[in-house]
Design a protein around this motif. Structure first.
Motif, PDB file in Angstrom:
ATOM      1  N   VAL A 108     -11.235  -7.665   3.766  1.00 24.69           N
ATOM      2  CA  VAL A 108     -11.334  -6.450   4.577  1.00 24.69           C
ATOM      3  C   VAL A 108      -9.977  -5.767   4.673  1.00 24.69           C
ATOM      4  O   VAL A 108      -9.849  -4.554   4.469  1.00 24.69           O
ATOM      5  CB  VAL A 108     -11.876  -6.782   5.981  1.00 24.69           C
ATOM      6  N   MET A 109      -8.928  -6.531   4.969  1.00 22.21           N
ATOM      7  CA  MET A 109      -7.602  -5.942   5.132  1.00 22.21           C
ATOM      8  C   MET A 109      -7.057  -5.386   3.821  1.00 22.21           C
ATOM      9  O   MET A 109      -6.347  -4.382   3.817  1.00 22.21           O
ATOM     10  CB  MET A 109      -6.641  -6.991   5.700  1.00 22.21           C
ATOM     11  N   SER A 110      -7.383  -6.028   2.702  1.00 27.89           N
ATOM     12  CA  SER A 110      -6.814  -5.611   1.418  1.00 27.89           C
ATOM     13  C   SER A 110      -7.608  -4.498   0.763  1.00 27.89           C
ATOM     14  O   SER A 110      -7.036  -3.577   0.174  1.00 27.89           O
ATOM     15  CB  SER A 110      -6.734  -6.809   0.470  1.00 27.89           C
ATOM     16  N   VAL A 111      -8.929  -4.563   0.846  1.00 21.11           N
ATOM     17  CA  VAL A 111      -9.772  -3.631   0.109  1.00 21.11           C
ATOM     18  C   VAL A 111     -10.184  -2.440   0.975  1.00 21.11           C
ATOM     19  O   VAL A 111     -10.124  -1.293   0.531  1.00 21.11           O
ATOM     20  CB  VAL A 111     -11.015  -4.359  -0.447  1.00 21.11           C
ATOM     21  N   ALA A 112     -10.597  -2.702   2.202  1.00 21.54           N
ATOM     22  CA  ALA A 112     -11.092  -1.611   3.044  1.00 21.54           C
ATOM     23  C   ALA A 112      -9.995  -0.599   3.383  1.00 21.54           C
ATOM     24  O   ALA A 112     -10.299   0.566   3.660  1.00 21.54           O
ATOM     25  CB  ALA A 112     -11.703  -2.164   4.332  1.00 21.54           C
ATOM     26  N   LEU A 113      -8.744  -1.036   3.368  1.00 17.34           N
ATOM     27  CA  LEU A 113      -7.644  -0.117   3.685  1.00 17.34           C
ATOM     28  C   LEU A 113      -7.085   0.593   2.453  1.00 17.34           C
ATOM     29  O   LEU A 113      -6.153   1.399   2.573  1.00 17.34           O
ATOM     30  CB  LEU A 113      -6.517  -0.872   4.390  1.00 17.34           C
ATOM     31  N   LEU A 114      -7.637   0.317   1.256  1.00 16.46           N
ATOM     32  CA  LEU A 114      -7.126   0.967   0.049  1.00 16.46           C
ATOM     33  C   LEU A 114      -7.201   2.493   0.120  1.00 16.46           C
ATOM     34  O   LEU A 114      -6.230   3.176  -0.241  1.00 16.46           O
ATOM     35  CB  LEU A 114      -7.875   0.454  -1.186  1.00 16.46           C
ATOM     36  N   PRO A 115      -8.332   3.096   0.555  1.00 19.80           N
ATOM     37  CA  PRO A 115      -8.349   4.568   0.611  1.00 19.80           C
ATOM     38  C   PRO A 115      -7.251   5.137   1.502  1.00 19.80           C
ATOM     39  O   PRO A 115      -6.607   6.132   1.137  1.00 19.80           O
ATOM     40  CB  PRO A 115      -9.749   4.873   1.174  1.00 19.80           C
ATOM     41  N   LEU A 116      -7.025   4.519   2.679  1.00 19.02           N
ATOM     42  CA  LEU A 116      -5.954   5.003   3.545  1.00 19.02           C
ATOM     43  C   LEU A 116      -4.585   4.803   2.918  1.00 19.02           C
ATOM     44  O   LEU A 116      -3.678   5.629   3.080  1.00 19.02           O
ATOM     45  CB  LEU A 116      -6.020   4.302   4.904  1.00 19.02           C
ATOM     46  N   SER A 117      -4.413   3.705   2.171  1.00 18.76           N
ATOM     47  CA  SER A 117      -3.133   3.466   1.506  1.00 18.76           C
ATOM     48  C   SER A 117      -2.874   4.529   0.446  1.00 18.76           C
ATOM     49  O   SER A 117      -1.754   5.036   0.311  1.00 18.76           O
ATOM     50  CB  SER A 117      -3.129   2.070   0.875  1.00 18.76           C
ATOM     51  N   PHE A 118      -3.907   4.877  -0.320  1.00 23.29           N
ATOM     52  CA  PHE A 118      -3.745   5.948  -1.310  1.00 23.29           C
ATOM     53  C   PHE A 118      -3.403   7.266  -0.622  1.00 23.29           C
ATOM     54  O   PHE A 118      -2.556   8.030  -1.106  1.00 23.29           O
ATOM     55  CB  PHE A 118      -5.032   6.115  -2.118  1.00 23.29           C
ATOM     56  N   TRP A 119      -4.040   7.536   0.511  1.00 14.40           N
ATOM     57  CA  TRP A 119      -3.798   8.789   1.231  1.00 14.40           C
ATOM     58  C   TRP A 119      -2.379   8.839   1.792  1.00 14.40           C
ATOM     59  O   TRP A 119      -1.697   9.864   1.709  1.00 14.40           O
ATOM     60  CB  TRP A 119      -4.827   8.913   2.349  1.00 14.40           C
ATOM     61  N   CYS A 120      -1.929   7.739   2.352  1.00  7.23           N
ATOM     62  CA  CYS A 120      -0.624   7.723   3.027  1.00  7.23           C
ATOM     63  C   CYS A 120       0.542   7.599   2.052  1.00  7.23           C
ATOM     64  O   CYS A 120       1.597   8.213   2.257  1.00  7.23           O
ATOM     65  CB  CYS A 120      -0.570   6.564   4.026  1.00  7.23           C
ATOM     66  N   PHE A 121       0.385   6.789   1.010  1.00  2.64           N
ATOM     67  CA  PHE A 121       1.518   6.467   0.141  1.00  2.64           C
ATOM     68  C   PHE A 121       1.349   6.941  -1.293  1.00  2.64           C
ATOM     69  O   PHE A 121       2.291   6.869  -2.078  1.00  2.64           O
ATOM     70  CB  PHE A 121       1.759   4.949   0.130  1.00  2.64           C
ATOM     71  N   GLY A 122       0.157   7.399  -1.680  1.00  2.00           N
ATOM     72  CA  GLY A 122      -0.062   7.873  -3.039  1.00  2.00           C
ATOM     73  C   GLY A 122      -0.335   6.779  -4.042  1.00  2.00           C
ATOM     74  O   GLY A 122      -0.713   7.061  -5.177  1.00  2.00           O
ATOM     75  N   SER A 123      -0.120   5.522  -3.662  1.00  2.00           N
ATOM     76  CA  SER A 123      -0.373   4.403  -4.576  1.00  2.00           C
ATOM     77  C   SER A 123      -0.702   3.171  -3.751  1.00  2.00           C
ATOM     78  O   SER A 123      -0.467   3.132  -2.543  1.00  2.00           O
ATOM     79  CB  SER A 123       0.849   4.134  -5.468  1.00  2.00           C
ATOM     80  N   ALA A 124      -1.248   2.190  -4.410  1.00  2.00           N
ATOM     81  CA  ALA A 124      -1.576   0.926  -3.762  1.00  2.00           C
ATOM     82  C   ALA A 124      -1.621  -0.148  -4.830  1.00  2.00           C
ATOM     83  O   ALA A 124      -1.681   0.133  -6.034  1.00  2.00           O
ATOM     84  CB  ALA A 124      -2.908   1.019  -3.017  1.00  2.00           C
ATOM     85  N   SER A 125      -1.579  -1.389  -4.388  1.00  2.00           N
ATOM     86  CA  SER A 125      -1.589  -2.520  -5.311  1.00  2.00           C
ATOM     87  C   SER A 125      -2.988  -3.120  -5.377  1.00  2.00           C
ATOM     88  O   SER A 125      -3.590  -3.451  -4.356  1.00  2.00           O
ATOM     89  CB  SER A 125      -0.592  -3.589  -4.859  1.00  2.00           C
ATOM     90  N   LEU A 126      -3.508  -3.275  -6.605  1.00  2.00           N
ATOM     91  CA  LEU A 126      -4.793  -3.940  -6.781  1.00  2.00           C
ATOM     92  C   LEU A 126      -4.653  -5.455  -6.699  1.00  2.00           C
ATOM     93  O   LEU A 126      -5.659  -6.169  -6.723  1.00  2.00           O
ATOM     94  CB  LEU A 126      -5.396  -3.541  -8.131  1.00  2.00           C
ATOM     95  N   TRP A 127      -3.417  -5.942  -6.602  1.00  2.00           N
ATOM     96  CA  TRP A 127      -3.163  -7.373  -6.451  1.00  2.00           C
ATOM     97  C   TRP A 127      -2.991  -7.760  -4.986  1.00  2.00           C
ATOM     98  O   TRP A 127      -2.614  -8.895  -4.686  1.00  2.00           O
ATOM     99  CB  TRP A 127      -1.918  -7.776  -7.240  1.00  2.00           C
ATOM    100  N   SER A 128      -3.240  -6.840  -4.091  1.00  2.00           N
ATOM    101  CA  SER A 128      -3.007  -7.107  -2.673  1.00  2.00           C
ATOM    102  C   SER A 128      -3.846  -8.274  -2.160  1.00  2.00           C
ATOM    103  O   SER A 128      -3.344  -9.100  -1.392  1.00  2.00           O
ATOM    104  CB  SER A 128      -3.312  -5.842  -1.874  1.00  2.00           C
ATOM    105  N   PHE A 129      -5.114  -8.347  -2.568  1.00  2.00           N
ATOM    106  CA  PHE A 129      -5.987  -9.392  -2.044  1.00  2.00           C
ATOM    107  C   PHE A 129      -5.502 -10.787  -2.422  1.00  2.00           C
ATOM    108  O   PHE A 129      -5.258 -11.628  -1.543  1.00  2.00           O
ATOM    109  CB  PHE A 129      -7.421  -9.160  -2.513  1.00  2.00           C
ATOM    110  N   PRO A 130      -5.313 -11.120  -3.727  1.00  2.00           N
ATOM    111  CA  PRO A 130      -4.849 -12.480  -4.031  1.00  2.00           C
ATOM    112  C   PRO A 130      -3.445 -12.758  -3.514  1.00  2.00           C
ATOM    113  O   PRO A 130      -3.142 -13.886  -3.092  1.00  2.00           O
ATOM    114  CB  PRO A 130      -4.903 -12.544  -5.569  1.00  2.00           C
ATOM    115  N   ALA A 131      -2.558 -11.736  -3.525  1.00  2.00           N
ATOM    116  CA  ALA A 131      -1.193 -11.960  -3.049  1.00  2.00           C
ATOM    117  C   ALA A 131      -1.183 -12.289  -1.563  1.00  2.00           C
ATOM    118  O   ALA A 131      -0.511 -13.231  -1.113  1.00  2.00           O
ATOM    119  CB  ALA A 131      -0.327 -10.738  -3.338  1.00  2.00           C
ATOM    120  N   ASN A 132      -1.928 -11.527  -0.773  1.00  2.00           N
ATOM    121  CA  ASN A 132      -1.960 -11.770   0.671  1.00  2.00           C
ATOM    122  C   ASN A 132      -2.746 -13.019   1.031  1.00  2.00           C
ATOM    123  O   ASN A 132      -2.518 -13.608   2.092  1.00  2.00           O
ATOM    124  CB  ASN A 132      -2.544 -10.560   1.398  1.00  2.00           C
TER     125      ASN A 132
END
Length: 773
Positions: free
Chosen positions: A386-410
Motif C-alpha cells: 500500500v505504501m509503495s504502490v498506492a502512493l506512486l501517483p502522488l509521487s509522480f505528481w509531486c516529484f515527477g519521478s518515482a522508483s519501481l523498486w520501492s516495494f522490494p527495497a522498503n
C-alpha cells in the motif's frame, strides 16, 4: 395526525470538517494574486455568519472551507510581506541576526540560514535569509549572533517543466531573501548562543568522533535530521530505491520513539506496581510517549511529518486522559485540522500530501492481522505494498519521478531501519556520556546501515529506478490515486480487479508529437548557462546541459532530466555539449549516466569527463524529415581558437523553419563563418551567442542569419549584465523578437511543417501563482 419534527442542524464528522478545511487551504494556493487584507477580513466575517445561521445548516461546511481559504491567504499575505523590498535588491546592507539551522560547508564556502534581529539604524528585514559566505574565513556556528554586510535579492528560482519551484519553497519556509556576505571589516561575531540546533550539532560531532564522518553520516540524519554529510550519490541511491523517507526523520520514526517511551513506563510499572495508585498507567504511558516524541521531534528540527505525528500522539494522550476512545480516521482528521490551523501553507509541501495520504491509505486498506505468522507476514506485505504502490501517483505528481523498486527495497529497509537502526541510534545517543555503553550500540547501527546501503546500491542503477510519466493535470492524478486505493481496499468492494484501469490516463496521457518535417525546441531556464531540448516526431536531442553548482549538484540532474520526463520526450538519442565550459557542460555527466546509450559529441571532447566525439567530424543526419548538421567554424589564421569559439554550431532544419544553436561563439568566430551557409530561405530561430555578450551577435551576423526569434539564456541579475543592451538593440533594429529565460523562464518554440515558427509558451509568464516573481 402527523407530528411536526423540527429540523436539527446536521452534525458533521471530523472527516468532513477536515476535508472542508483541506479544500479551503488548497483553493487558496491556486490564486494568481492575493486579495487585500480588508477583503480577507470580510471573507472571514461572512464565513462566520454563514456557519452560525440555523436556517442554512448545510452551508456550514462551505463556510468552513471559505474560512480556511481566507486563513491560508492571510498567512500567505503575511509571508509575502516579509519578502525583501525591491528597492533593497543589489545594495549593500548591514544586518544583525542569528544563525539558525545547521550551516553547510562546501570547500571554502559556507551556506546558512540567518534570522535578522531588530536593531536601530539597520533596515527592517523580516523572515529568514538564505546566505552564502564565499571563501569564509570562519564557519558561523548554529545559534551564534553575527553582524554582516550583505548583498540580497528577493527569492527567485528557475521555472521549468517538471522543475523544482524554489519560490514556492521560499514562501513555505518564510525565506524573505537570498544573498551572500560581502567582504567587510564590519563582519563580526557578536555572541554565542544556546538553542536546539546547537545540541543537534554537538550530537553530530560526537557521532563523527565515535564512527568517523563517513560512518556517521546516515546515523546523524536519523538521530538529528543532520543531512550535511550525505553526498549526491547517497541521495541518488535513496531516491532510486524509494527510501528517502527513511533517511529523513519521518513520522513513523517519531512514533517508534514514542512507543519506546510507552514501553519504558510499562516496564517501570511492572517493577513498581504501587505507582498505579498515584497515576494511572495509561496516562503515564501517554505522557512518557509524548515527552519522548517531542524531544525527538525537537532534535529532528520539527519538520511537517514530525509535527503531524506529535499532534496525533497528543490527541491520543488527551483521549486517554479523558477516557475516550477515538477511531483512526477521526484521529487523523483531527491532526490534519490542527496542522492547517497552525500552518495553512503546509499544503504547499509534497510531504504534507504524502504523509497524510499514506496514513489514510493504511487505515482504509490494511485490515487487522489474524493469528499466526502467515497472517502477520501477509499483513506486513500488504502494508508495504500500500505504501509503495498506492502512493506512486502522488509521487509522480509531486516529484515527477518515482522508483519501481520501492516495494522490494522498503520491504527490507523499512523494518530494519525502524525497529533496529533507529532504536540503537537513539539509545546510543542517549548513552553518549558513557562511551562503554554508546559505542557498541552506535557501531551496531552503523554496521546495519552499511550493509543495507550495499544491498540498495545495485538497485539505484537498475531499470525502473527513475520511472517518469509526462506532466498530467490534477484530474488524472486524483483518478489514479483513487484507483490505487480501490485496488488495495478490503475484500468485498466490487470490481477491484479493474481498479488500476484508472491509472491509464496518468501513465499513458494523450500524445501530441510533431508532424513529419516539424520539430519543437525547449530552451530551459538554467540561469547563467544553456540547455536546449529538441524533439522531432520520435527522436530527442539535448544540446548543452547547464551549469554545475558550487554547493553540489548540477542542472543536468536538477533541470534537464526532470524536463525530459515531464515533457514525455525521454530518452535522449543524442547529447551535444557545445564546448567544455562549466555553464554548458556542467550537467553532461548526469544526463549521460541516465542515458548511456546516447552518443555524445562536443566541440571540446577532451575537456569532458566522458567518452565523446568531435562535432566537426560528425556527418549530417535526418530524423523524421528534419535535417541536422554542424556548421563549420573556421580556425583563426594566427593559431588556436578560444574555448568559446570551438563551440558546436548546430543547424536544425524542418520543412518550414530553422533553428540555430550557437553555444558561446564570439563575434570573431561569427565573422569567420561562411555567410552563404548562414543564409537560408527558411524563417530562423536562434539562441543568442554567449548569452548576449556585447562581443557576439554582430550586425553582419544578424544580416546574414536574419532571425525571426532570438533567445538569450541568462541568469537573473547576473553579474555580466547579459544580455547586453547593445545586443538587444541590434536585434530590435532587425525586427527580431528577443526573449530572455531570466524573465520568461523556460520557453517552448514550435517549428511546424507549415507556417512560421512561434513561441508557444513561457513558463514564468503569465504568473499563475501569487508567489511567482
Amino acid at each position: 395526525m402527523p407530528v411536526a419534527v423540527p429540523l436539527r442542524p446536521p452534525s458533521f464528522s471530523l472527516c468532513a470538517v477536515a476535508a472542508a478545511a483541506l479544500a479551503g487551504c488548497a483553493a487558496a494556493t491556486a490564486l494568481p494574486a492575493l486579495p487585500s487584507r480588508p477583503v480577507l477580513g470580510i471573507t472571514l466575517a461572512v464565513a462566520a455568519v454563514l456557519a452560525a445561521m440555523k436556517r442554512w445548516p448545510w452551508a456550514r461546511l462551505p463556510a468552513l472551507a471559505l474560512a480556511f481559504a481566507a486563513w491560508g491567504a492571510l498567512h500567505a499575505t503575511q509571508r509575502m510581506g516579509h519578502r525583501l523590498s525591491p528597492g533593497m535588491e543589489g545594495r549593500d546592507v548591514v544586518i544583525t541576526g542569528r544563525v539558525v539551522d545547521l550551516p553547510r560547508r562546501r570547500g571554502a564556502d559556507v551556506s546558512f540560514l540567518f534570522q535578522p534581529l531588530p536593531r536601530a539604524g539597520e533596515p527592517p528585514v523580516r523572515g529568514i535569509l538564505r546566505l552564502t559566505w564565499y571563501r569564509a574565513p570562519r564557519v558561523p556556528e548554529a545559534c551564534e549572533s553575527w553582524r554582516f554586510t550583505l548583498r540580497l535579492r528577493r527569492p527567485r528560482g528557475a521555472v521549468n517543466p517538471g522543475g523544482f519551484d524554489a519560490e514556492r519553497n521560499a514562501l513555505q519556509r518564510d525565506i524573505a531573501a537570498t544573498g551572500y556576505v560581502r567582504a567587510s571589516p564590519g563582519n563580526a561575531r557578536l555572541a554565542a548562543g544556546h538553542c536546539v540546533d546547537g545540541w543537534r550539532d554537538a550530537i553530530g560531532q560526537q557521532l563523527d568522533a565515535e564512527l568517523g564522518p563517513q560512518g556517521a553520516r546516515i546515523l546523524k540524519a536519523l538521530a538529528t535530521g543532520d543531512t550535511r554529510g550525505l553526498d549526491a550519490a547517497d541521495w541518488d541511491i535513496a531516491r532510486a530505491t524509494g527510501t528517502s523517507h527513511l533517511i529523513a526523520i519521518s513520522g513513523f520514526h517519531v512514533g517508534v520513539a514514542a512507543g519506546g517511551g510507552v514501553l519504558a513506563v510499562r516496564a517501570l510499572y511492572l517493577l513498581l506496581p504501587w505507582l498505579a495508585t498515584r497515576l494511572p498507567r495509561r496516562i503515564a504511558q501517554g505522557m512518557a510517549g509524548l515527552g519522548v516524541a517531542f524531544a525527538y521531534g525537537m532534535l529532528a528540527g520539527m519538520g511537517l511529518p514530525t509535527v503531524r505525528t506529535l499532534l496525533m500522539v497528543a490527541v491520543l494522550v488527551a483521549a486517554a486522559a479523558s477516557r475516550r476512545r477515538m477511531g483512526g480516521l477521526p484521529l487523523l482528521a483531527l491532526a490534519l485540522v490542527a496542522v492547517l490551523v497552525v500552518d495553512p501553507l503546509a499544503v504547499l509541501s509534497a510531504g504534507f500530501w504524502l504523509s497524510f495520504a499514506g496514513v489514510a491509505f493504511l487505515m482504509a486498506c490494511v485490515v487487522q492481522a489474524g493469528k499466526g505468522w502467515r497472517a502477520r507476514l501477509a499483513a506486513m506485505l500488504r502494508t508495504q505494498a500500500v505504501m509503495s504502490v498506492a502512493l506512486l501517483p502522488l509521487s509522480f505528481w509531486c516529484f515527477g519521478s518515482a522508483s519501481l523498486w520501492s516495494f522490494p527495497a522498503n520491504l527490507v529497509a523499512a523494518p530494519l531501519v525502524s525497529f533496529a537502526v533507529i532504536p540503537l541510534t537513539l539509545l546510543g545517543c542517549a548513552a553518549l556520556p558513557v562511551a562503554a555503553l554508546s559505542g557498541p550500540m552506535l557501531q551496531g547501527a552503523a554496521l546495519l546501515v552499511g550493509g543495507l546501503w550495499r544491498v540498495l546500491s545495485p538497485l539505484a542503477d537498475a531499470p525502473g529506478a527513475h520511472a517518469t510519466v509526462p506532466e498530467a493535470g490534477l484530474v488524472p492524478v486524483m483518478l489514479a490515486t483513487a484507483s490505487a486505493a480501490w485496488a488495495f481496499a478490503p475484500r468485498g468492494l466490487p470490481l477491484r480487479g479493474f481498479a488500476l484501469l484508472g491509472c491509464l490516463p496518468l501513465v499513458f496521457p494523450p500524445r501530441d508529437d510533431p508532424a513529419e518535417g516539424a520539430f519543437r525546441a525547449w530552451v530551459l531556464d538554467v540561469g547563467q548557462g544553456l540547455a536546449v531540448l529538441v524533439r522531432t516526431r520520435s527522436h530527442t536531442l539535448v544540446y548543452d546541459t547547464g551549469p554545475a553548482y558550487a554547493g553540489g549538484g548540477d542542472a543536468g540532474a536538477g533541470t534537464v532530466l526532470p524536463a525530459l520526463g515531464a515533457l514525455g520526450i525521454a530518452p535522449a538519442h543524442l547529447l551535444v555539449v557545445s564546448h567544455g565550459d562549466a555553464d554548458h557542460a556542467g550537467g553532461a555527466a548526469s544526463v549521460h549516466r541516465r542515458f548511456p546509450a546516447a552518443p555524445v559529441v562536443s566541440g571540446e571532447p577532451g575537456r569532458l569527463r566522458l567518452p565523446a566525439g568531435a562535432c566537426a567530424r560528425a556527418p549530417p543526419w535526418a530524423w523524421d524529415g528534419v535535417r541536422f548538421h554542424f556548421m563549420a567554424v573556421p580556425m583563426p589564421s594566427g593559431g588556436k581558437a578560444s574555448a568559446n569559439d570551438q563551440s558546436c554550431v548546430l543547424a536544425v532544419e524542418g520543412h518550414a523553419g530553422r533553428l540555430l544553436l550557437t553555444g558561446d561563439i564570439s563575434g570573431k568566430a561569427e565573422a569567420r563563418m561562411a555567410a552563404g551557409e548562414l543564409r537560408s530561405p527558411l524563417p530562423t530561430v536562434t539562441t543568442i551567442a554567449h548569452h548576449g555578450s556585447r562581443h557576439s551577435s554582430t550586425p553582419a551576423w544578424l544580416r546574414a542569419v536574419r532571425p525571426r526569434i532570438a533567445v538569450a539564456s541568462t541568469g537573473w541579475r547576473n553579474r555580466f549584465g547579459h544580455p547586453h543592451p547593445l545586443v538587444v538593440d541590434r536585434h530590435a533594429a532587425q525586427g527580431v523578437e528577443v526573449y530572455d529565460t531570466a524573465r520568461s523562464g523556460a520557453l517552448r518554440i514550435d517549428v511546424p511543417a507549415t507556417g512560421a515558427p512561434r513561441v508557444v509558451r513561457e513558463w514564468r509568464r503569465p504568473a499563475r501563482r501569487y508567489w511567482r516573481e
